[in-house]
Design a protein around this motif. Structure first.
Motif, PDB file in Angstrom:
ATOM      1  N   PHE A  60       4.139   7.717   7.152  1.00 30.38           N
ATOM      2  CA  PHE A  60       4.174   6.377   6.150  1.00 30.38           C
ATOM      3  C   PHE A  60       3.449   6.628   4.911  1.00 30.38           C
ATOM      4  O   PHE A  60       2.257   7.202   5.129  1.00 30.38           O
ATOM      5  CB  PHE A  60       4.366   5.258   6.559  1.00 30.38           C
ATOM      6  CG  PHE A  60       3.045   4.649   7.091  1.00 30.38           C
ATOM      7  CD1 PHE A  60       2.205   3.955   6.459  1.00 30.38           C
ATOM      8  CD2 PHE A  60       2.765   5.015   8.561  1.00 30.38           C
ATOM      9  CE1 PHE A  60       1.100   3.593   6.928  1.00 30.38           C
ATOM     10  CE2 PHE A  60       1.381   4.419   9.167  1.00 30.38           C
ATOM     11  CZ  PHE A  60       0.519   3.710   8.201  1.00 30.38           C
ATOM     12  N   ASN A  61       3.682   6.149   3.658  1.00 30.30           N
ATOM     13  CA  ASN A  61       2.902   6.012   2.356  1.00 30.30           C
ATOM     14  C   ASN A  61       2.526   4.601   2.074  1.00 30.30           C
ATOM     15  O   ASN A  61       2.992   3.592   2.703  1.00 30.30           O
ATOM     16  CB  ASN A  61       3.586   6.478   1.331  1.00 30.30           C
ATOM     17  CG  ASN A  61       3.984   8.116   1.365  1.00 30.30           C
ATOM     18  OD1 ASN A  61       3.688   8.713   2.361  1.00 30.30           O
ATOM     19  ND2 ASN A  61       4.836   8.414   0.452  1.00 30.30           N
ATOM     20  N   ILE A  62       1.130   4.435   1.717  1.00 29.94           N
ATOM     21  CA  ILE A  62       0.813   3.124   1.333  1.00 29.94           C
ATOM     22  C   ILE A  62       0.710   2.959  -0.210  1.00 29.94           C
ATOM     23  O   ILE A  62       0.475   4.081  -0.946  1.00 29.94           O
ATOM     24  CB  ILE A  62      -0.611   2.792   2.184  1.00 29.94           C
ATOM     25  CG1 ILE A  62      -1.709   3.969   1.642  1.00 29.94           C
ATOM     26  CG2 ILE A  62      -0.467   2.847   3.636  1.00 29.94           C
ATOM     27  CD1 ILE A  62      -2.818   3.653   2.361  1.00 29.94           C
ATOM     28  N   VAL A  63       0.517   1.646  -0.647  1.00 33.96           N
ATOM     29  CA  VAL A  63       0.358   1.370  -1.697  1.00 33.96           C
ATOM     30  C   VAL A  63      -0.704   0.475  -1.911  1.00 33.96           C
ATOM     31  O   VAL A  63      -1.005  -0.441  -0.766  1.00 33.96           O
ATOM     32  CB  VAL A  63       1.376   0.903  -2.678  1.00 33.96           C
ATOM     33  CG1 VAL A  63       2.281   2.109  -3.092  1.00 33.96           C
ATOM     34  CG2 VAL A  63       2.175  -0.254  -2.315  1.00 33.96           C
ATOM     35  N   GLY A  64      -1.552  -0.042  -2.972  1.00 33.80           N
ATOM     36  CA  GLY A  64      -2.476  -1.270  -2.980  1.00 33.80           C
ATOM     37  C   GLY A  64      -3.793  -0.814  -2.987  1.00 33.80           C
ATOM     38  O   GLY A  64      -3.995   0.378  -2.952  1.00 33.80           O
ATOM     39  N   GLY A  65      -4.784  -1.847  -2.824  1.00 30.09           N
ATOM     40  CA  GLY A  65      -6.116  -1.463  -3.102  1.00 30.09           C
ATOM     41  C   GLY A  65      -6.681  -2.466  -4.161  1.00 30.09           C
ATOM     42  O   GLY A  65      -6.187  -2.893  -5.092  1.00 30.09           O
ATOM     43  N   SER A  80       0.342  -8.442  -8.226  1.00 29.88           N
ATOM     44  CA  SER A  80      -0.806  -8.997  -9.128  1.00 29.88           C
ATOM     45  C   SER A  80      -1.536  -9.959  -8.242  1.00 29.88           C
ATOM     46  O   SER A  80      -1.313 -10.919  -7.540  1.00 29.88           O
ATOM     47  CB  SER A  80       0.024  -9.687 -10.294  1.00 29.88           C
ATOM     48  OG  SER A  80      -1.012 -10.165 -10.943  1.00 29.88           O
ATOM     49  N   ASN A  81      -2.762  -9.734  -8.394  1.00 23.16           N
ATOM     50  CA  ASN A  81      -4.096 -10.524  -7.757  1.00 23.16           C
ATOM     51  C   ASN A  81      -3.983 -10.692  -6.228  1.00 23.16           C
ATOM     52  O   ASN A  81      -4.149 -11.747  -5.476  1.00 23.16           O
ATOM     53  CB  ASN A  81      -3.529 -12.055  -8.320  1.00 23.16           C
ATOM     54  CG  ASN A  81      -4.091 -12.348  -9.447  1.00 23.16           C
ATOM     55  OD1 ASN A  81      -5.088 -11.865 -10.299  1.00 23.16           O
ATOM     56  ND2 ASN A  81      -3.129 -13.312 -10.156  1.00 23.16           N
ATOM     57  N   ASP A  82      -3.486  -9.419  -5.674  1.00 26.08           N
ATOM     58  CA  ASP A  82      -3.497  -9.268  -4.255  1.00 26.08           C
ATOM     59  C   ASP A  82      -3.784  -7.664  -4.155  1.00 26.08           C
ATOM     60  O   ASP A  82      -3.128  -6.692  -4.418  1.00 26.08           O
ATOM     61  CB  ASP A  82      -1.973  -9.315  -3.756  1.00 26.08           C
ATOM     62  CG  ASP A  82      -1.948  -9.219  -2.310  1.00 26.08           C
ATOM     63  OD1 ASP A  82      -2.972  -8.775  -1.673  1.00 26.08           O
ATOM     64  OD2 ASP A  82      -0.799  -9.356  -1.755  1.00 26.08           O
ATOM     65  N   SER A  83      -5.263  -7.392  -3.614  1.00 24.42           N
ATOM     66  CA  SER A  83      -5.809  -6.239  -3.377  1.00 24.42           C
ATOM     67  C   SER A  83      -5.437  -5.561  -1.856  1.00 24.42           C
ATOM     68  O   SER A  83      -5.848  -4.587  -1.575  1.00 24.42           O
ATOM     69  CB  SER A  83      -7.282  -6.109  -3.525  1.00 24.42           C
ATOM     70  OG  SER A  83      -7.792  -7.090  -2.688  1.00 24.42           O
ATOM     71  N   SER A  84      -4.296  -6.195  -1.261  1.00 23.20           N
ATOM     72  CA  SER A  84      -3.907  -5.781   0.106  1.00 23.20           C
ATOM     73  C   SER A  84      -3.288  -4.642   0.052  1.00 23.20           C
ATOM     74  O   SER A  84      -2.561  -3.768  -1.033  1.00 23.20           O
ATOM     75  CB  SER A  84      -2.741  -6.721   0.639  1.00 23.20           C
ATOM     76  OG  SER A  84      -3.672  -7.937   0.768  1.00 23.20           O
TER      77      SER A  84
END
Length: 146
Positions: free
Chosen positions: A26-31, A38-42
């Motif tokens: 699987f691939n991930i996004v975020g950080g 927006s306003n979520d670095s999960s």
């Protein structure tokens, strides 16, 4: 789902995957440096690769938030640090995920307090069926007299 329901319509689950030669699948996004929301670095699952470990297991879904990998919290990580954590997680990987629960349809005519909308289907259907049955009965009685 094998987990607990958290407040606000979310459920948490622990998913154990065994790394395949192609990875976890699987691939991930975020950080903190590449916020997906927006306003979520999960960190979120962006794609499940067909025939990968996650796909074959069947529990991980696109859009799931990954809270921890092998007990290590993913909060406030840069994207590349999260990727590195996954790469170094070993063969057997435990993921703590959070999933937004989808609203379930209740019985016909069920409405929660404060929910807007028209009449429930049963409020229209039952009187309509009663009216139709009465009309058929009247028609049959009328035909009997002729």
């Amino acid at each position: 789902m094998n987990g607990s329901v958290a407040g606000g319509g979310y459920a948490e689950e622990i998913i154990s995957l065994t790394r395949r030669p192609s990875g976890l699948g699987f691939n991930i996004v975020g950080g903190t440096d590449q916020q997906y929301i927006s306003n979520d670095s999960s960190i979120y699952v962006s794609r499940i690769k067909k025939d990968g470990a996650a796909y074959l297991d069947g529990r991980l879904q696109e859009g799931d938030k990954i809270l921890a990998v092998n007990g290590k919290d993913l909060k406030d990580l840069r994207h590349k640090d999260a990727v590195e954590l996954f790469r170094n997680a070993g063969c057997d990987v435990s993921l703590k995920i959070q999933r937004r629960l989808q609203p379930q349809n209740g019985p016909v005519g069920h409405q929660s307090h404060g929910e807007s909308g028209g009449l429930p289907l049963a409020a229209i259907l039952v009187p309509g069926l009663a009216l139709a049955a009465t009309a058929v009965w009247i028609l049959l009685r009328y035909r009997q007299r002729m």
